[in-house]
Design an enzyme around this catalytic site. Structure first.
Site, PDB file in Angstrom:
ATOM      1  CB  CYS A 133      -0.689  -0.086   1.053  1.00 29.47           C
ATOM      2  SG  CYS A 133      -1.526   1.618   1.096  1.00 29.47           S
ATOM      3  CG  HIS A 190      -4.659   3.363   3.108  1.00 29.76           C
ATOM      4  ND1 HIS A 190      -3.151   3.169   4.531  1.00 29.76           N
ATOM      5  CD2 HIS A 190      -4.572   4.807   3.702  1.00 29.76           C
ATOM      6  CE1 HIS A 190      -3.214   3.779   5.011  1.00 29.76           C
ATOM      7  NE2 HIS A 190      -4.361   5.075   5.522  1.00 29.76           N
ATOM      8  CB  CYS A 213       0.542   1.897   4.382  1.00 25.65           C
ATOM      9  SG  CYS A 213      -0.743   0.831   4.708  1.00 25.65           S
ATOM     10  CG  HIS A 254      -8.652  13.851  -3.180  1.00 25.78           C
ATOM     11  ND1 HIS A 254      -8.174  13.650  -3.989  1.00 25.78           N
ATOM     12  CD2 HIS A 254      -9.645  12.305  -3.364  1.00 25.78           C
ATOM     13  CE1 HIS A 254      -8.049  12.696  -4.100  1.00 25.78           C
ATOM     14  NE2 HIS A 254      -8.292  11.189  -4.108  1.00 25.78           N
ATOM     15  CG  HIS A 303      -7.638   8.683   0.056  1.00 22.89           C
ATOM     16  ND1 HIS A 303      -7.184   7.379  -0.717  1.00 22.89           N
ATOM     17  CD2 HIS A 303      -7.516   9.164  -1.480  1.00 22.89           C
ATOM     18  CE1 HIS A 303      -7.250   7.314  -2.105  1.00 22.89           C
ATOM     19  NE2 HIS A 303      -7.656   8.347  -2.440  1.00 22.89           N
ATOM     20  CG  ASP A 317      -2.896  14.248  -5.333  1.00 19.68           C
ATOM     21  OD1 ASP A 317      -3.665  14.190  -4.425  1.00 19.68           O
ATOM     22  OD2 ASP A 317      -2.559  14.024  -6.161  1.00 19.68           O
ATOM     23  CG  HIS A 354      -4.456  -0.288   4.734  1.00 16.83           C
ATOM     24  ND1 HIS A 354      -3.982   0.214   4.129  1.00 16.83           N
ATOM     25  CD2 HIS A 354      -5.455  -1.408   5.033  1.00 16.83           C
ATOM     26  CE1 HIS A 354      -4.434  -0.271   2.753  1.00 16.83           C
ATOM     27  NE2 HIS A 354      -5.651  -1.350   3.121  1.00 16.83           N
ATOM     28  CG  ASN A 360     -12.883   9.519  -5.750  1.00 15.18           C
ATOM     29  OD1 ASN A 360     -13.881   9.992  -6.216  1.00 15.18           O
ATOM     30  ND2 ASN A 360     -11.697  10.059  -6.475  1.00 15.18           N
ATOM     31  N   GLY A 363     -13.630   6.547  -9.101  1.00 16.27           N
ATOM     32  CA  GLY A 363     -11.882   7.258  -9.526  1.00 16.27           C
ATOM     33  C   GLY A 363     -10.758   7.062  -8.920  1.00 16.27           C
TER      34      GLY A 363
HETATM   35  P1  5GP Z   1      -8.037   8.310  -5.533  1.00 12.05           P
HETATM   36  O1  5GP Z   1      -7.293   8.451  -6.594  1.00 12.05           O
HETATM   37  O2  5GP Z   1      -7.531   7.076  -5.417  1.00 12.05           O
HETATM   38  O3  5GP Z   1      -9.027   8.841  -5.020  1.00 12.05           O
HETATM   39  O4  5GP Z   1      -7.310   9.906  -5.270  1.00 12.05           O
HETATM   40  C1  5GP Z   1      -5.506   8.741  -5.069  1.00 12.05           C
HETATM   41  C2  5GP Z   1      -4.591  10.281  -5.166  1.00 12.05           C
HETATM   42  O5  5GP Z   1      -3.461   9.927  -4.237  1.00 12.05           O
HETATM   43  C3  5GP Z   1      -4.270  11.168  -6.469  1.00 12.05           C
HETATM   44  O6  5GP Z   1      -4.773  12.231  -6.402  1.00 12.05           O
HETATM   45  C4  5GP Z   1      -2.996  10.998  -6.821  1.00 12.05           C
HETATM   46  O7  5GP Z   1      -3.120  11.846  -7.373  1.00 12.05           O
HETATM   47  C5  5GP Z   1      -2.327  11.077  -5.317  1.00 12.05           C
HETATM   48  N1  5GP Z   1      -0.845  10.134  -4.911  1.00 12.05           N
HETATM   49  C6  5GP Z   1      -0.550   8.535  -5.626  1.00 12.05           C
HETATM   50  N2  5GP Z   1       0.411   8.226  -5.313  1.00 12.05           N
HETATM   51  C7  5GP Z   1       0.573   9.606  -4.389  1.00 12.05           C
HETATM   52  C8  5GP Z   1       2.320  10.030  -4.146  1.00 12.05           C
HETATM   53  O8  5GP Z   1       3.300   8.598  -3.781  1.00 12.05           O
HETATM   54  N3  5GP Z   1       2.242  10.532  -3.183  1.00 12.05           N
HETATM   55  C9  5GP Z   1       1.194  11.961  -2.907  1.00 12.05           C
HETATM   56  N4  5GP Z   1       1.757  12.148  -2.227  1.00 12.05           N
HETATM   57  N5  5GP Z   1       0.021  11.409  -3.844  1.00 12.05           N
HETATM   58  C10 5GP Z   1      -0.103  10.682  -4.929  1.00 12.05           C
HETATM   59 ZN    ZN Z   2      -2.683   1.569   3.772  1.00 15.59          ZN
END
Ligand code: 5GP
Ligand code: ZN
Length: 114
Positions: free
Chosen positions: A4, A98, A7, A102, A100, A30, A46, A87, A93
């Site tokens: 992950c 894990h 994590c 936004h 989260h 992000d 997690h 999401n 999306g």
């Molecule tokens: P999701 O697409 O799951 O709703 O959001 C995941 C978010 O994590 C995305 O907006 C993506 O840009 C961000 N993200 C993915 N990998 C990393 C990383 O290694 N570091 C950071 N800071 N953000 C990440």
């Molecule tokens: Zn995790």
């Protein structure tokens, strides 16, 4: 969770620009921002998505939401307005499994789209 990415950020194995670290919650920028302020808030325990954390770690969910409220108050995001999004599932999306949130701010935010 060995595979992950979030994590790994929690454990310091992947660097991140942290803005918050308290009570088992971290907030960081992000990597691919969609707004002038685009943060991600995660709990150190997690779980894979909002449904999972609701069912299996409601206290963690409360800590997470409290952290977002506290941060936004401290940094004046309440005045500029901000959006909290989570999401759930790949079609929505979600790309990191894990839980989260936004946190988007710093501009007039558009309506949700398809
Ligand atoms: P999701 O697409 O799951 O709703 O959001 C995941 C978010 O994590 C995305 O907006 C993506 O840009 C961000 N993200 C993915 N990998 C990393 C990383 O290694 N570091 C950071 N800071 N953000 C990440
Ligand atoms: Zn995790």
């Amino acid at each position: 969770m060995d595979d992950c990415i979030f994590c790994k950020i929690i454990n310091g194995l992947i660097p991140a620009e942290k803005v918050y670290d308290k009570n088992n919650v971290i907030g960081f920028r992000d990597i691919n921002p969609s707004a002038p302020v685009h943060l991600l808030f995660i709990h150190k325990n997690h779980t894979k998505d909002l449904n999972d954390i609701c069912t299996n770690d409601p206290r963690g969910l409360m800590e997470l939401m409290t952290a977002i409220g506290e941060y936004s108050e401290e940094k004046g995001l309440k005045e500029s307005g901000y959006r909290v999004v989570s999401n759930i599932g790949r079609p929505s999306g979600q790309s990191v499994f894990h839980t989260h949130f936004h946190v988007l701010s710093g501009a007039r935010l558009g309506k949700f789209g398809i």
